[in-house]
Enzyme design. Structure first.
Site, PDB file in Angstrom:
ATOM      1  N   THR A  93      55.378  50.300  31.530  1.00  0.00           N
ATOM      2  CA  THR A  93      54.218  51.259  30.868  1.00  0.00           C
ATOM      3  C   THR A  93      53.398  50.541  30.094  1.00  0.00           C
ATOM      4  OG1 THR A  93      55.705  52.084  29.198  1.00  0.00           O
ATOM      5  CG2 THR A  93      55.713  53.252  31.563  1.00  0.00           C
ATOM      6  N   HIS A 148      57.472  42.430  26.919  1.00  0.00           N
ATOM      7  CA  HIS A 148      58.354  42.789  25.793  1.00  0.00           C
ATOM      8  C   HIS A 148      59.882  42.774  26.368  1.00  0.00           C
ATOM      9  CE1 HIS A 148      56.625  46.430  27.970  1.00  0.00           C
ATOM     10  NE2 HIS A 148      57.990  47.116  27.632  1.00  0.00           N
TER      11      HIS A 148
HETATM   12  P1  AMP Z   1      58.050  49.727  29.220  1.00  0.00           P
HETATM   13  O1  AMP Z   1      58.448  51.169  29.926  1.00  0.00           O
HETATM   14  O2  AMP Z   1      59.125  48.670  29.566  1.00  0.00           O
HETATM   15  O3  AMP Z   1      56.793  49.227  29.277  1.00  0.00           O
HETATM   16  O4  AMP Z   1      58.464  50.013  27.716  1.00  0.00           O
HETATM   17  C1  AMP Z   1      57.473  50.289  26.908  1.00  0.00           C
HETATM   18  C2  AMP Z   1      58.020  50.934  25.669  1.00  0.00           C
HETATM   19  O5  AMP Z   1      57.300  50.900  24.520  1.00  0.00           O
HETATM   20  C3  AMP Z   1      58.790  52.233  25.901  1.00  0.00           C
HETATM   21  O6  AMP Z   1      60.184  52.282  25.596  1.00  0.00           O
HETATM   22  C4  AMP Z   1      57.973  53.201  24.819  1.00  0.00           C
HETATM   23  O7  AMP Z   1      58.894  54.126  24.277  1.00  0.00           O
HETATM   24  C5  AMP Z   1      57.613  52.256  23.911  1.00  0.00           C
HETATM   25  N1  AMP Z   1      56.508  52.343  22.891  1.00  0.00           N
HETATM   26  C6  AMP Z   1      55.202  52.971  23.228  1.00  0.00           C
HETATM   27  N2  AMP Z   1      54.343  53.146  22.280  1.00  0.00           N
HETATM   28  C7  AMP Z   1      55.155  52.456  21.091  1.00  0.00           C
HETATM   29  C8  AMP Z   1      54.526  52.499  19.979  1.00  0.00           C
HETATM   30  N3  AMP Z   1      53.618  52.832  19.119  1.00  0.00           N
HETATM   31  N4  AMP Z   1      55.654  52.124  19.114  1.00  0.00           N
HETATM   32  C9  AMP Z   1      56.956  51.732  19.473  1.00  0.00           C
HETATM   33  N5  AMP Z   1      57.345  51.767  20.696  1.00  0.00           N
HETATM   34  C10 AMP Z   1      56.490  52.126  21.616  1.00  0.00           C
END
Ligand code: AMP
Ligand code: ZN
Length: 113
Positions: A94, A99
Protein backbone atom coordinates in the site's frame (compact mmCIF):
# COMPACT_ATOMS: atom_id res chain seq x y z
CA UNK A 1 9.64 11.44 -4.02
CA UNK A 2 7.57 14.47 -3.03
CA UNK A 3 4.26 12.76 -2.36
CA UNK A 4 5.67 9.65 -0.69
CA UNK A 5 4.39 9.09 2.86
CA UNK A 6 7.57 7.39 4.08
CA UNK A 7 9.82 10.05 2.51
CA UNK A 8 7.78 12.58 4.52
CA UNK A 9 8.37 10.54 7.67
CA UNK A 10 12.13 10.48 6.89
CA UNK A 11 12.10 14.29 6.48
CA UNK A 12 10.16 14.68 9.74
CA UNK A 13 7.16 16.23 7.97
CA UNK A 14 4.94 13.48 9.37
CA UNK A 15 5.53 12.22 12.93
CA UNK A 16 6.53 8.65 13.63
CA UNK A 17 7.49 6.53 16.59
CA UNK A 18 11.17 5.97 15.73
CA UNK A 19 13.00 2.98 17.15
CA UNK A 20 16.20 3.11 15.06
CA UNK A 21 18.00 5.55 12.78
CA UNK A 22 21.35 5.73 11.02
CA UNK A 23 22.69 7.40 7.85
CA UNK A 24 20.81 5.16 5.47
CA UNK A 25 18.02 3.45 7.44
CA UNK A 26 15.04 4.43 9.58
CA UNK A 27 12.80 2.14 11.63
CA UNK A 28 9.53 3.14 13.29
CA UNK A 29 6.45 1.50 14.77
CA UNK A 30 3.66 0.59 12.37
CA UNK A 31 0.62 2.82 12.95
CA UNK A 32 -1.70 -0.19 12.65
CA UNK A 33 0.17 -3.03 14.37
CA UNK A 34 -0.68 -6.62 13.38
CA UNK A 35 1.17 -8.10 16.38
CA UNK A 36 2.57 -6.93 19.75
CA UNK A 37 5.75 -5.86 17.93
CA UNK A 38 5.27 -4.44 14.43
CA UNK A 39 8.08 -2.24 13.16
CA UNK A 40 8.73 -0.90 9.66
CA UNK A 41 12.35 -0.73 8.51
CA UNK A 42 12.99 1.47 5.50
CA UNK A 43 15.91 2.84 3.49
CA UNK A 44 16.22 6.63 3.57
CA UNK A 45 16.75 6.50 -0.19
CA UNK A 46 13.45 6.10 -2.02
CA UNK A 47 12.92 2.85 -3.93
CA UNK A 48 9.37 1.87 -4.91
CA UNK A 49 9.91 -1.75 -3.84
CA UNK A 50 12.32 -4.68 -4.21
CA UNK A 51 11.46 -4.52 -7.92
CA UNK A 52 13.29 -1.18 -8.17
CA UNK A 53 16.57 -2.50 -6.73
CA UNK A 54 19.69 -3.07 -8.82
CA UNK A 55 22.97 -4.83 -8.19
CA UNK A 56 24.32 -1.47 -7.04
CA UNK A 57 21.49 -0.62 -4.62
CA UNK A 58 20.52 -4.10 -3.35
CA UNK A 59 23.12 -4.13 -0.51
CA UNK A 60 20.77 -1.82 1.44
CA UNK A 61 18.60 -4.89 2.00
CA UNK A 62 21.45 -6.65 3.79
CA UNK A 63 21.87 -3.63 6.06
CA UNK A 64 18.13 -3.67 6.76
CA UNK A 65 18.36 -7.36 7.73
CA UNK A 66 21.05 -6.56 10.28
CA UNK A 67 18.95 -3.73 11.73
CA UNK A 68 16.01 -6.15 11.92
CA UNK A 69 18.14 -8.64 13.83
CA UNK A 70 19.28 -5.93 16.24
CA UNK A 71 15.72 -4.68 16.81
CA UNK A 72 14.45 -8.24 17.30
CA UNK A 73 16.98 -8.63 20.11
CA UNK A 74 16.09 -5.23 21.63
CA UNK A 75 12.38 -6.09 21.58
CA UNK A 76 13.09 -9.54 23.08
CA UNK A 77 11.73 -11.55 20.17
CA UNK A 78 13.73 -14.50 21.45
CA UNK A 79 11.32 -17.14 20.14
CA UNK A 80 11.42 -15.82 16.59
CA UNK A 81 9.83 -13.24 14.38
CA UNK A 82 8.87 -12.58 10.78
CA UNK A 83 10.30 -10.23 8.15
CA UNK A 84 8.00 -9.38 5.27
CA UNK A 85 8.18 -7.09 2.27
CA UNK A 86 5.14 -6.66 0.05
CA UNK A 87 5.60 -5.87 -3.63
CA UNK A 88 2.99 -4.34 -5.88
CA UNK A 89 -0.75 -4.70 -6.09
CA UNK A 90 -1.03 -8.47 -5.75
CA UNK A 91 1.62 -8.47 -3.02
CA UNK A 92 -0.58 -6.14 -0.97
CA UNK A 93 1.82 -3.19 -1.02
CA UNK A 94 0.00 0.00 0.00
CA UNK A 95 2.96 2.35 0.52
CA UNK A 96 5.24 2.51 -2.53
CA UNK A 97 8.48 3.02 -0.61
CA UNK A 98 10.53 -0.13 0.02
CA UNK A 99 9.91 -1.34 3.57
CA UNK A 100 10.29 -4.47 5.65
CA UNK A 101 7.77 -5.40 8.33
CA UNK A 102 9.36 -6.82 11.48
CA UNK A 103 6.54 -8.67 13.21
CA UNK A 104 6.66 -10.67 16.42
CA UNK A 105 5.84 -11.02 20.08
CA UNK A 106 3.27 -13.75 19.44
CA UNK A 107 3.13 -17.13 17.64
CA UNK A 108 2.39 -16.07 14.07
CA UNK A 109 0.03 -17.74 11.66
CA UNK A 110 1.60 -20.33 9.35
CA UNK A 111 -0.49 -18.95 6.50
CA UNK A 112 1.38 -16.80 4.01
CA UNK A 113 -1.74 -15.63 2.19
P1 AMP B 1 2.32 -2.35 3.06
O1 AMP B 1 0.85 -2.75 3.07
O2 AMP B 1 3.27 -3.51 3.02
O3 AMP B 1 2.61 -1.34 1.98
O4 AMP B 1 2.59 -1.68 4.47
C1 AMP B 1 2.38 -0.34 4.73
C2 AMP B 1 2.32 -0.22 6.23
O5 AMP B 1 2.48 1.14 6.57
C3 AMP B 1 0.98 -0.68 6.84
O6 AMP B 1 1.24 -1.74 7.76
C4 AMP B 1 0.45 0.58 7.54
O7 AMP B 1 -0.18 0.29 8.77
C5 AMP B 1 1.72 1.38 7.73
N1 AMP B 1 1.55 2.83 7.84
C6 AMP B 1 0.79 3.63 7.04
N2 AMP B 1 0.91 4.91 7.43
C7 AMP B 1 1.76 4.93 8.48
C8 AMP B 1 2.29 5.95 9.33
N3 AMP B 1 1.97 7.25 9.17
N4 AMP B 1 3.12 5.61 10.33
C9 AMP B 1 3.45 4.31 10.53
N5 AMP B 1 3.01 3.30 9.74
C10 AMP B 1 2.16 3.60 8.75
ZN1 ZN C 1 9.64 7.45 -0.43
Amino acid sequence: MNDCLFCKIIKGEIPSSKVYEDDSILAFKDINPQAPVHILIIPKEHYDSVDALTEETAPIVGKIMLVAKQLAAEFHLDNGYRLVTNIGENGGQTVKHLHFHLVGGVKLSEKMN
